[in-house]
Design an enzyme around this catalytic site. Structure first.
Site, PDB file in Angstrom:
ATOM      1  N   GLU A 205      -1.453  -5.721   8.379  1.00 12.81           N
ATOM      2  CA  GLU A 205      -0.679  -4.959   9.361  1.00 12.81           C
ATOM      3  C   GLU A 205      -1.324  -5.075  10.728  1.00 12.81           C
ATOM      4  O   GLU A 205      -2.486  -4.714  10.884  1.00 12.81           O
ATOM      5  CB  GLU A 205      -0.713  -3.466   8.963  1.00 12.81           C
ATOM      6  CG  GLU A 205       0.538  -2.940   8.321  1.00 12.81           C
ATOM      7  CD  GLU A 205       0.425  -1.459   7.997  1.00 12.81           C
ATOM      8  OE1 GLU A 205       0.636  -1.127   6.843  1.00 12.81           O
ATOM      9  OE2 GLU A 205       0.121  -0.644   8.891  1.00 12.81           O
TER      10      GLU A 205
ATOM     11  N   GLU B 202       8.866  -3.982  10.396  1.00 14.34           N
ATOM     12  CA  GLU B 202       9.185  -2.651   9.857  1.00 14.34           C
ATOM     13  C   GLU B 202       9.730  -1.741  10.950  1.00 14.34           C
ATOM     14  O   GLU B 202       9.086  -1.534  11.990  1.00 14.34           O
ATOM     15  CB  GLU B 202       7.938  -2.013   9.207  1.00 14.34           C
ATOM     16  CG  GLU B 202       8.268  -0.631   8.634  1.00 14.34           C
ATOM     17  CD  GLU B 202       7.243  -0.065   7.673  1.00 14.34           C
ATOM     18  OE1 GLU B 202       6.243  -0.740   7.361  1.00 14.34           O
ATOM     19  OE2 GLU B 202       7.468   1.085   7.218  1.00 14.34           O
TER      20      GLU B 202
ATOM     21  N   ASP C  48       0.842  -1.209   0.000  1.00 20.34           N
ATOM     22  CA  ASP C  48       0.000   0.000   0.000  1.00 20.34           C
ATOM     23  C   ASP C  48       0.876   1.257   0.000  1.00 20.34           C
ATOM     24  O   ASP C  48       0.372   2.377  -0.067  1.00 20.34           O
ATOM     25  CB  ASP C  48      -1.016  -0.014   1.154  1.00 20.34           C
ATOM     26  CG  ASP C  48      -0.387   0.006   2.528  1.00 20.34           C
ATOM     27  OD1 ASP C  48       0.858  -0.096   2.636  1.00 20.34           O
ATOM     28  OD2 ASP C  48      -1.142   0.116   3.523  1.00 20.34           O
ATOM     29  N   SER C  49       2.208   1.050   0.009  1.00 25.08           N
ATOM     30  CA  SER C  49       3.143   2.166  -0.213  1.00 25.08           C
ATOM     31  C   SER C  49       2.908   2.782  -1.592  1.00 25.08           C
ATOM     32  O   SER C  49       3.391   3.874  -1.872  1.00 25.08           O
ATOM     33  CB  SER C  49       4.591   1.685  -0.090  1.00 25.08           C
ATOM     34  OG  SER C  49       4.812   0.540  -0.894  1.00 25.08           O
TER      35      SER C  49
ATOM     36  N   LYS D 130      -1.209  -9.556   2.893  1.00 23.53           N
ATOM     37  CA  LYS D 130      -0.453  -9.065   4.053  1.00 23.53           C
ATOM     38  C   LYS D 130      -1.358  -8.201   4.908  1.00 23.53           C
ATOM     39  O   LYS D 130      -2.099  -7.367   4.391  1.00 23.53           O
ATOM     40  CB  LYS D 130       0.772  -8.262   3.617  1.00 23.53           C
ATOM     41  CG  LYS D 130       1.520  -7.635   4.808  1.00 23.53           C
ATOM     42  CD  LYS D 130       2.885  -7.130   4.436  1.00 23.53           C
ATOM     43  CE  LYS D 130       2.931  -5.763   3.831  1.00 23.53           C
ATOM     44  NZ  LYS D 130       2.431  -4.667   4.680  1.00 23.53           N
TER      45      LYS D 130
ATOM     46  N   ASP E 143      -1.077  -6.402  -0.375  1.00 23.47           N
ATOM     47  CA  ASP E 143      -1.173  -5.676   0.894  1.00 23.47           C
ATOM     48  C   ASP E 143      -2.626  -5.242   1.081  1.00 23.47           C
ATOM     49  O   ASP E 143      -3.225  -4.658   0.161  1.00 23.47           O
ATOM     50  CB  ASP E 143      -0.273  -4.437   0.798  1.00 23.47           C
ATOM     51  CG  ASP E 143       0.281  -4.008   2.138  1.00 23.47           C
ATOM     52  OD1 ASP E 143      -0.052  -4.648   3.156  1.00 23.47           O
ATOM     53  OD2 ASP E 143       1.070  -3.046   2.153  1.00 23.47           O
TER      54      ASP E 143
HETATM   55  O1  KIV Z   1       3.476  -1.127   1.622  1.00 23.82           O
HETATM   56  C1  KIV Z   1       4.646  -1.529   1.658  1.00 23.82           C
HETATM   57  O2  KIV Z   1       5.443  -1.299   0.730  1.00 23.82           O
HETATM   58  C2  KIV Z   1       5.072  -2.265   2.816  1.00 23.82           C
HETATM   59  C3  KIV Z   1       6.533  -2.402   3.012  1.00 23.82           C
HETATM   60  C4  KIV Z   1       6.983  -1.299   3.879  1.00 23.82           C
HETATM   61  C5  KIV Z   1       6.887  -3.710   3.573  1.00 23.82           C
HETATM   62  O3  KIV Z   1       4.279  -2.676   3.609  1.00 23.82           O
END
Ligand code: KIV
Length: 264
Positions: free
Chosen positions: A115, A182, A44-45, A113, A83
């Site tokens: 969080e 992280e 989600d970056s 993924k 994500d």
């Molecule tokens: O969104 C992302 O790129 C991430 C990385 C920081 C692992 O979660």
């Protein structure tokens, strides 16, 4: 090999796992052919590095699903992890399961993924029971920006380290196949890594993790902000500007196009 069989194998053999983010067809295609890469995360970056938001919070489920499906259909060799964006999970168990399932069923992802710590034990257990592999993500959790009061290094005190270990063990017991750590201190990442049998993948968490992940645009010098723990391996922003300026100069100076390509 679009599965995660390298993960336990490399942890056992103490060989570092190598993961990277990707969001687009062009870079997914390049990365898919790189032997050393074990998996690709559609992070989600993307909210920061491709949409220009100053946090990951605004990216929507539908926007993420679109990037996940582009990367998943492009990658024929590497497994793809989707994500889960802010509020697409954690509001209700039913919606969380359904949204994670959509990333696999519609987006073609090989895993999701999530969080967060032990609070997601039940969700992870249910997901893995219905066939959705899950990667956990603890330490600095960018989606918790507002509750954490900013982006802070995690695992600075003994209590924080204990809590992180507790989270890691719960996520492993729930069925997570690996964990992103992280921005946790090296002391914490070392302790977590030796407390679980699933691999830990670090970002800004030092050398004691079982693998490393980085944000593609940071590595390529395309991000407007590059975290202090990351190194720019090429300045693609500068190279791109140079190339575009050269082409524009050629157009202005009558040097481009050189020939009449379309003969009548
Ligand atoms: O969104 C992302 O790129 C991430 C990385 C920081 C692992 O979660």
């Amino acid at each position: 090999m679009k599965n995660f069989s390298n993960f336990p194998k490399k942890k056992r053999q103490q060989q570092p796992l190598v993961l990277i983010t990707a969001y687009s067809y062009s870079f997914a295609k390049i990365i898919d052919d790189i032997e050393q890469i074990d998996a690709i995360l559609v992070g989600d970056s993307v909210a920061n590095v491709e949409y220009g938001y100053n946090s990951t919070l605004p990216i929507t489920f539908e926007q993420m699903l679109n990037h996940v499906s582009i990367v998943s259909r492009t990658c024929v060799n590497k497994p793809v992890i989707a994500d889960m964006p802010f509020l697409s999970y954690g509001v209700s168990l039913k919606d969380s399961l359904s949204n994670c399932g959509r990333m696999v069923k519609e987006g073609g992802a090989n895993a999701v993924k999530i969080e967060g710590g032990k609070i997601f034990g039940e969700l992870i257990y249910k997901l893995t029971s219905i066939g959705v592999p899950v990667m956990g993500h603890i330490g600095l959790k960018p989606q918790h920006y507002n509750t954490m009061g900013g982006y802070k290094i995690a695992g600075k005190t003994d209590d924080e380290i204990e809590e992180l270990i507790d989270d890691a063990i719960t996520l492993e017991q729930a069925g997570a196949f690996s964990l992103i750590l992280e921005c946790v201190t090296e002391e914490a990442s070392k302790a977590i890594t030796s407390s679980v049998s699933i691999p830990t993948i670090g970002i800004g968490s030092g050398k004691y993790c079982d693998g490393q992940i980085c944000v593609l645009n940071d590595l390529l010098g395309l991000s407007s902000y590059i975290p202090s723990f990351m190194e720019k391996y090429v300045d693609l922003a500068a190279l791109s500007k140079e190339a575009i300026e050269k082409w524009a100069d050629d157009v202005v100076g009558g040097k481009f196009p050189k020939n009449a390509y379309h003969k009548s």
